[in-house]
Enzyme design. Structure first.
Site, PDB file in Angstrom:
ATOM      1  N   PHE A  18      38.973  48.474  40.542  1.00 41.03           N
ATOM      2  CA  PHE A  18      38.242  49.098  41.796  1.00 41.03           C
ATOM      3  C   PHE A  18      38.525  50.725  41.747  1.00 41.03           C
ATOM      4  CE2 PHE A  18      36.506  49.643  45.976  1.00 41.03           C
ATOM      5  CZ  PHE A  18      35.399  48.800  46.069  1.00 41.03           C
ATOM      6  N   HIS A  52      42.244  37.323  39.448  1.00 35.87           N
ATOM      7  CA  HIS A  52      43.078  37.115  40.640  1.00 35.87           C
ATOM      8  C   HIS A  52      42.535  36.699  41.842  1.00 35.87           C
ATOM      9  CE1 HIS A  52      40.332  40.668  41.666  1.00 35.87           C
ATOM     10  NE2 HIS A  52      40.551  40.430  42.934  1.00 35.87           N
ATOM     11  N   HIS A  58      44.766  40.184  52.394  1.00 35.92           N
ATOM     12  CA  HIS A  58      43.847  41.348  51.786  1.00 35.92           C
ATOM     13  C   HIS A  58      42.715  41.824  52.846  1.00 35.92           C
ATOM     14  CE1 HIS A  58      41.673  43.684  48.852  1.00 35.92           C
ATOM     15  NE2 HIS A  58      40.604  42.571  48.775  1.00 35.92           N
TER      16      HIS A  58
END
Length: 208
Positions: A18, A52, A58
């Site tokens: 990202f 993942h 998160h």
């Protein structure tokens, strides 16, 4: 058909991440030579590199770390559903052909060929209503072959917030290019990283 599918992309220095995230980097702390019998490396990486599992931490400041979550959702019966090139959001209509008697884990293929060598700003994601309906159907884990279950430019992370509220688990960055639609056994266990917001997984599917 093969009995075992490796659905994890390769992880190396060129693996896409990202924008702004930490790329994979490897250095040698020790190498085989006079007085040293082993090679030992040092790794620097985001836990979101490659295939993942996101932890609740998160997307929730009070959420559990990945080392604290129950492993059961990451292991067991799974269905792969194809929704290839159906637009920016996967809707329930894109999955409806394959949702009868769903197992507790659903992985969705959106790419004809998953871009393992580049970042895709136009990645496909889940519509939050799709996550709601999967949860209503008893699904405990959802996975996708893109880098996120939300659009890359989302600041509200609506699908992640549904995951949080409904108590589901999520896998991202899977490679489903060669996997036929159907039912499998999923094996994708995260590492026991006690303070981390995600963990790389070596995700595989085994044919029944």
């Amino acid at each position: 058909m093969p009995r075992l599918w490796d659905i994890s992309p390769p992880v190396h220095a060129q693996a896409p991440v990202f924008p702004g995230d930490t790329p994979y980097r490897q250095q040698w702390a020790a190498t085989i030579g006079p007085g040293c019998p082993v090679n030992v490396s040092t790794l620097t990486l985001s836990p979101h590199v490659g295939a993942h599992a996101d932890a609740p931490l998160h997307y929730d400041p009070l959420g559990a770390s990945i080392g604290s979550v129950d492993l059961a959702p990451y292991l067991g019966p799974c269905r792969v559903i194809h929704a290839i090139a159906r637009g920016p959001l996967v809707t329930w209509a894109h999955l409806a052909h394959a949702v009868r008697d769903l197992p507790p884990r659903v992985l969705v293929r959106t790419y004809e060929r998953m871009p393992i060598d580049r970042w895709d700003d136009a990645l496909a994601a889940f519509a939050p209503e799709t996550i709601e309906r999967l949860a209503d159907a008893g699904v405990r884990l959802v996975g996708i072959d893109s880098a996120s279950i939300d659009p890359a430019d989302s600041k509200t992370l609506d699908s992640h917030q549904v995951i949080r509220r409904r108590g589901l688990r999520v896998l991202e960055n899977l490679v489903l290019d060669d996997v036929p639609e159907g039912d499998y056994e999923l094996i994708a266990l995260p590492l026991k990283l006690m303070t981390a917001d995600a963990s790389p997984v070596r995700a595989v599917l085994r044919a029944p």
